[in-house]
Design a protein around this motif. Structure first.
Motif, short mmCIF file in Angstrom:
data_model
loop_
_atom_site.label_atom_id
_atom_site.label_comp_id
_atom_site.label_asym_id
_atom_site.label_seq_id
_atom_site.Cartn_x
_atom_site.Cartn_y
_atom_site.Cartn_z
N LEU A 120 47.89 48.75 37.64
CA LEU A 120 47.27 47.75 36.79
C LEU A 120 48.02 46.44 37.01
CD1 LEU A 120 44.99 48.16 34.80
CD2 LEU A 120 46.69 48.49 33.00
N ARG A 121 47.31 45.41 37.44
CA ARG A 121 48.00 44.14 37.73
C ARG A 121 47.10 42.97 37.42
NH1 ARG A 121 50.57 43.97 43.49
NH2 ARG A 121 51.87 45.50 42.44
N THR A 122 47.71 41.92 36.89
CA THR A 122 47.02 40.64 36.69
C THR A 122 47.63 39.63 37.64
OG1 THR A 122 46.53 41.07 34.37
CG2 THR A 122 46.61 38.76 35.05
N LYS A 123 46.81 39.00 38.42
CA LYS A 123 47.32 38.02 39.39
C LYS A 123 46.72 36.66 39.06
CE LYS A 123 48.15 39.06 44.05
NZ LYS A 123 49.55 38.75 44.05
N VAL A 124 47.60 35.69 38.89
CA VAL A 124 47.13 34.32 38.66
C VAL A 124 46.95 33.66 40.03
CG1 VAL A 124 47.72 32.08 37.66
CG2 VAL A 124 48.33 34.20 36.46
N ILE A 125 45.79 33.08 40.25
CA ILE A 125 45.49 32.49 41.55
C ILE A 125 45.19 31.00 41.37
CG2 ILE A 125 43.94 32.55 43.54
CD1 ILE A 125 43.60 35.56 42.96
N GLU A 126 46.00 30.20 41.99
CA GLU A 126 45.78 28.74 41.91
C GLU A 126 44.63 28.33 42.83
OE1 GLU A 126 48.88 25.67 42.12
OE2 GLU A 126 50.26 27.36 41.85
N VAL A 127 43.85 27.40 42.32
CA VAL A 127 42.73 26.89 43.12
C VAL A 127 42.94 25.38 43.24
CG1 VAL A 127 40.24 26.54 43.16
CG2 VAL A 127 41.17 28.71 42.33
N ARG A 128 43.13 24.93 44.47
CA ARG A 128 43.38 23.50 44.71
C ARG A 128 42.54 22.98 45.86
NH1 ARG A 128 49.16 23.52 45.83
NH2 ARG A 128 50.03 24.54 44.02
N ALA A 155 37.79 25.64 37.56
CA ALA A 155 39.09 25.16 37.07
C ALA A 155 40.15 25.32 38.17
CB ALA A 155 39.48 25.96 35.82
N GLU A 156 41.39 25.00 37.81
CA GLU A 156 42.45 25.01 38.82
C GLU A 156 43.26 26.30 38.82
OE1 GLU A 156 44.52 21.41 37.93
OE2 GLU A 156 43.18 20.24 39.23
N LYS A 157 42.89 27.21 37.91
CA LYS A 157 43.62 28.47 37.85
C LYS A 157 42.64 29.59 37.56
CE LYS A 157 46.09 30.06 34.31
NZ LYS A 157 47.11 30.22 33.27
N GLY A 158 42.67 30.63 38.39
CA GLY A 158 41.82 31.79 38.16
C GLY A 158 42.66 33.04 38.04
N ILE A 159 41.98 34.12 37.64
CA ILE A 159 42.67 35.39 37.40
C ILE A 159 41.94 36.50 38.16
CG2 ILE A 159 43.24 37.12 35.63
CD1 ILE A 159 44.73 34.65 34.98
N ALA A 160 42.69 37.34 38.84
CA ALA A 160 42.13 38.57 39.40
C ALA A 160 42.92 39.74 38.82
CB ALA A 160 42.21 38.58 40.92
N CYS A 161 42.22 40.82 38.47
CA CYS A 161 42.89 41.98 37.87
C CYS A 161 42.40 43.26 38.54
CB CYS A 161 42.53 42.13 36.40
SG CYS A 161 43.00 40.78 35.36
N THR A 162 43.25 44.26 38.54
CA THR A 162 42.76 45.61 38.78
C THR A 162 42.39 46.17 37.41
OG1 THR A 162 45.07 46.30 38.71
CG2 THR A 162 44.05 46.11 40.88
N LEU A 163 41.42 47.06 37.39
CA LEU A 163 40.98 47.67 36.14
C LEU A 163 41.42 49.13 36.12
CD1 LEU A 163 37.35 46.20 35.90
CD2 LEU A 163 39.48 45.29 34.96
N PRO A 164 41.66 49.68 34.93
CA PRO A 164 42.23 51.03 34.86
C PRO A 164 41.26 52.13 35.32
CG PRO A 164 41.75 50.19 32.66
CD PRO A 164 41.52 49.06 33.61
N ASP A 178 49.73 39.38 31.02
CA ASP A 178 48.59 39.81 30.20
C ASP A 178 47.77 40.84 30.98
OD1 ASP A 178 49.29 37.89 28.33
OD2 ASP A 178 47.97 36.37 29.19
N LEU A 179 47.90 42.11 30.58
CA LEU A 179 47.12 43.15 31.28
C LEU A 179 45.76 43.29 30.61
CD1 LEU A 179 49.83 45.86 32.00
CD2 LEU A 179 48.94 44.07 33.52
N VAL A 180 44.75 43.63 31.39
CA VAL A 180 43.39 43.73 30.83
C VAL A 180 43.28 44.81 29.77
CG1 VAL A 180 41.96 42.74 32.63
CG2 VAL A 180 42.73 45.10 32.85
#
Ligand code: CA
Ligand code: ZN
Length: 299
Positions: free
Chosen positions: A102-110, A82-91, A44-46
């Motif tokens: 352009l990248r979407t990275k899913v980041i687990e939080v535990r 929550a246990e999952k976050g998102i970091a993105c680059t913006l265009p 899912d791209l921003v």
């Protein structure tokens, strides 16, 4: 305990309150992430999401007795993410435009730690969007201002007290846009964007007009100012602090200026520039033992 979960996408005196509380009451805010949960995976791209539905804030909450000229103090008691976050680059935002895809990275939080590739680091949960309604008009939640809004200050954490000018009856306080972690400047345009729950105690300080929001941590107090130009924003943040010091400590404005130069920290909260959003800077000083508080203690 009162819990609220309805969201709005702007700060406005026209929003109907989702709850009414008395000063001193606690409220639990259930928040969505800054994409309003439209981004869930790496594919899912921003660029594909509906930008009319970003930066939701939960609220607003009406505080009984709050009137223009007062200050609202939001004491952040806890932040659970929550246990999952998102970091993105913006265009089109940030100093590294052109040097990243352009990248979407899913980041687990535990268990209080974020997992970023092969690196594990402690989270530092904070609130990005927080404030009161402006006197008139609607300000989208992605924009910072004298009412608060997208302040993106990494010190907006559990244990902090944030102070906002009341500009409309009831203050109409709201918050959202949690980050599990964000660095000064948030130079790519996102922190670890994440949903969660924020427990806040709302205090009212009568007859204390502020020009800009302020943020008190365990050992420092900061003014937060915003706008499109660095020089003007730095000047606003420093000026508010200079006046508060002069008033609280009985010093003249020149001594307050000298003190800020030798002891204060002028720093960046949010400067993901270039950007369509304003930057946020802070001017902070240590809590000097033996010196008066700059703001009255919230009751
Ligand atoms: Ca933000
Ligand atoms: Zn955010």
């Amino acid at each position: 305990m009162l819990s609220v979960s309805d969201v709005v996408f702007s700060f406005s005196p026209e929003h109907p309150p989702v709850a009414r509380v008395s000063p001193g009451d606690m409220v639990r805010f259930m928040t969505k992430d800054c994409f309003c949960d439209q981004v869930t995976g790496a594919s899912d791209l921003v660029t594909a999401i509906d930008f009319d539905r970003v930066n939701p804030a939960t609220g607003p909450v009406f505080v009984e007795g709050a009137e223009p000229g007062d200050t609202l103090c939001a004491e952040i008691l806890s932040i659970d993410v929550a246990e999952k976050g998102i970091a993105c680059t913006l265009p089109d935002s940030g100093p590294l435009i052109g040097w990243c895809e352009l990248r979407t990275k899913v980041i687990e939080v535990r268990e209080g730690k974020a997992i970023f590739n092969d690196l594990v680091f402690p989270v530092r949960p904070m609130v990005g969007v927080i404030g009161t309604a402006p006197a008139e008009g609607a300000v989208v939640c992605g924009q910072p201002g004298a009412h608060g809004g997208n302040l993106d200050c990494k010190f907006m954490t559990a244990g902090a007290k944030a102070y906002f000018p009341v500009r409309t009856r009831g203050a109409l306080f709201q918050l959202g846009d949690l980050h599990a972690s964000m660095g000064d400047g948030e130079i790519g345009g996102t922190g670890i964007e994440i949903g969660g729950t924020v427990l806040v105690r709302l205090h009212l300080i009568k007859n204390l007009p502020l020009d800009w929001p302020m943020l008190e941590t365990g050992d420092m107090i900061h003014t937060l100012a915003s706008g499109p130009e660095f020089v003007a924003v730095q000047r606003e943040a420093a000026r508010q602090m200079q006046r508060l010091i002069a008033a609280a400590w009985g010093w003249d404005e020149t001594d307050a200026a000298l003190y800020l130069s030798v002891r204060g920290d002028s720093a960046i909260c949010q400067t993901c520039q270039p950007s369509t959003f304003d930057m946020v800077l802070r001017m902070g000083i240590p809590k000097e033992p033996g010196k008066a508080r700059l703001l009255p203690l919230p009751g």
